[in-house]
Design a protein around this motif. Structure first.
Motif, PDB file in Angstrom:
ATOM      1  N   SER A 216       0.795  -1.249  -0.072  1.00 41.04           N
ATOM      2  CA  SER A 216      -0.013  -0.059  -0.014  1.00 41.04           C
ATOM      3  C   SER A 216       0.686   1.301  -0.111  1.00 41.04           C
ATOM      4  O   SER A 216       0.194   2.433  -0.044  1.00 41.04           O
ATOM      5  N   ASP A 217       2.288   0.993   0.240  1.00 46.96           N
ATOM      6  CA  ASP A 217       3.160   2.366   0.189  1.00 46.96           C
ATOM      7  C   ASP A 217       4.497   1.730   0.127  1.00 46.96           C
ATOM      8  O   ASP A 217       5.237   1.462   0.898  1.00 46.96           O
ATOM      9  N   ASN A 218       4.849   1.580  -1.491  1.00 49.30           N
ATOM     10  CA  ASN A 218       5.829   0.979  -1.624  1.00 49.30           C
ATOM     11  C   ASN A 218       7.334   2.147  -1.264  1.00 49.30           C
ATOM     12  O   ASN A 218       8.005   1.267  -0.898  1.00 49.30           O
ATOM     13  N   GLN A 219       7.101   3.129  -1.312  1.00 50.96           N
ATOM     14  CA  GLN A 219       8.098   4.157  -0.725  1.00 50.96           C
ATOM     15  C   GLN A 219       8.554   3.822   0.468  1.00 50.96           C
ATOM     16  O   GLN A 219       9.798   3.487   0.864  1.00 50.96           O
ATOM     17  N   ARG A 220       7.631   3.953   1.522  1.00 52.18           N
ATOM     18  CA  ARG A 220       7.906   3.673   2.856  1.00 52.18           C
ATOM     19  C   ARG A 220       8.490   2.043   3.019  1.00 52.18           C
ATOM     20  O   ARG A 220       9.229   1.905   3.942  1.00 52.18           O
ATOM     21  N   ALA A 221       7.907   1.280   2.350  1.00 52.43           N
ATOM     22  CA  ALA A 221       8.053  -0.183   2.389  1.00 52.43           C
ATOM     23  C   ALA A 221       9.601  -0.494   2.094  1.00 52.43           C
ATOM     24  O   ALA A 221      10.215  -1.078   2.631  1.00 52.43           O
ATOM     25  N   THR A 222      10.067   0.155   1.107  1.00 54.30           N
ATOM     26  CA  THR A 222      11.436   0.114   0.486  1.00 54.30           C
ATOM     27  C   THR A 222      12.072   0.491   1.657  1.00 54.30           C
ATOM     28  O   THR A 222      13.297  -0.009   1.928  1.00 54.30           O
ATOM     29  N   GLN A 223      12.197   1.761   2.195  1.00 53.18           N
ATOM     30  CA  GLN A 223      13.012   2.238   3.098  1.00 53.18           C
ATOM     31  C   GLN A 223      13.203   1.353   4.352  1.00 53.18           C
ATOM     32  O   GLN A 223      14.269   1.068   4.849  1.00 53.18           O
ATOM     33  N   LEU A 224      11.968   0.731   4.953  1.00 56.08           N
ATOM     34  CA  LEU A 224      11.911  -0.103   6.063  1.00 56.08           C
ATOM     35  C   LEU A 224      12.531  -1.373   5.570  1.00 56.08           C
ATOM     36  O   LEU A 224      13.382  -1.737   6.387  1.00 56.08           O
ATOM     37  N   LEU A 225      12.459  -1.960   4.530  1.00 57.16           N
ATOM     38  CA  LEU A 225      13.080  -3.172   4.319  1.00 57.16           C
ATOM     39  C   LEU A 225      14.535  -2.930   3.977  1.00 57.16           C
ATOM     40  O   LEU A 225      15.351  -3.803   4.446  1.00 57.16           O
ATOM     41  N   GLN A 226      15.033  -1.877   3.511  1.00 54.76           N
ATOM     42  CA  GLN A 226      16.399  -1.429   3.422  1.00 54.76           C
ATOM     43  C   GLN A 226      17.184  -1.567   4.730  1.00 54.76           C
ATOM     44  O   GLN A 226      18.179  -1.884   4.725  1.00 54.76           O
ATOM     45  N   SER A 227      16.385  -1.058   5.736  1.00 56.37           N
ATOM     46  CA  SER A 227      16.942  -0.725   7.002  1.00 56.37           C
ATOM     47  C   SER A 227      16.939  -2.261   7.491  1.00 56.37           C
ATOM     48  O   SER A 227      17.921  -2.238   8.555  1.00 56.37           O
ATOM     49  N   MET A 228      16.307  -3.201   7.138  1.00 58.04           N
ATOM     50  CA  MET A 228      16.508  -4.669   7.612  1.00 58.04           C
ATOM     51  C   MET A 228      17.528  -5.428   7.179  1.00 58.04           C
ATOM     52  O   MET A 228      17.986  -6.383   7.571  1.00 58.04           O
ATOM     53  N   MET A 229      18.005  -4.813   5.760  1.00 53.70           N
ATOM     54  CA  MET A 229      19.055  -5.718   5.207  1.00 53.70           C
ATOM     55  C   MET A 229      20.431  -5.313   5.398  1.00 53.70           C
ATOM     56  O   MET A 229      20.913  -4.489   5.913  1.00 53.70           O
TER      57      MET A 229
END
Length: 131
Positions: free
Chosen positions: A118-131
């Motif tokens: 529902s929000d790819n921009q926020r999801a990308t930022q969140l997932l990048q912080s997990m990698m």
């Protein structure tokens, strides 16, 4: 940027071959694929980098692209990878806790996860912080 293309095929022998051959003959690589069959038809999601080439190839084969979706594709990482128990659960929990809904998910080649949210921009930022 890779995109997910949605097509519908008949649930009969040869339909997957028709799709794969059309893309292959056009030099378009299938980066990921997810298909489900129900009620005589197949719903197929195809991850491709060459969206224009894929659309042209599919159109030439008489396969209509019904939707094109911007997706998040996790990078190819040596560790931690998505082929680890609990990895997807952690990703999904982080998105859920941030109020982000997953609308599409499947695993692609080279051990990558494909997500639409529902929000790819926020999801990308969140997932990048997990990698």
């Amino acid at each position: 940027m890779a995109k997910d293309l949605l097509v519908t095929l008949e649930d009969q022998p040869g339909e997957g071959a028709r799709l794969g051959e059309a893309l292959g003959n056009a030099g378009v690589n299938i980066e990921g694929l997810c298909a489900t069959m129900e009620g005589g038809t197949g719903t197929v999601h195809i991850l491709v980098e060459d969206v224009a080439g894929a659309r042209a190839a599919l159109d030439g084969a008489g396969i209509a692209v019904q939707a094109e979706t911007d997706v998040i594709v996790t990078p190819v990482l040596p560790e931690p990878d998505v082929d680890t128990p609990g990895r997807f659960g952690a990703m999904a929990r982080a998105l859920a806790d941030a109020g982000i809904n997953i609308t599409l998910v499947y695993v692609a080649s080279r051990n990558r996860v494909v997500l639409a949210t529902s929000d790819n921009q926020r999801a990308t930022q969140l997932l990048q912080s997990m990698m």
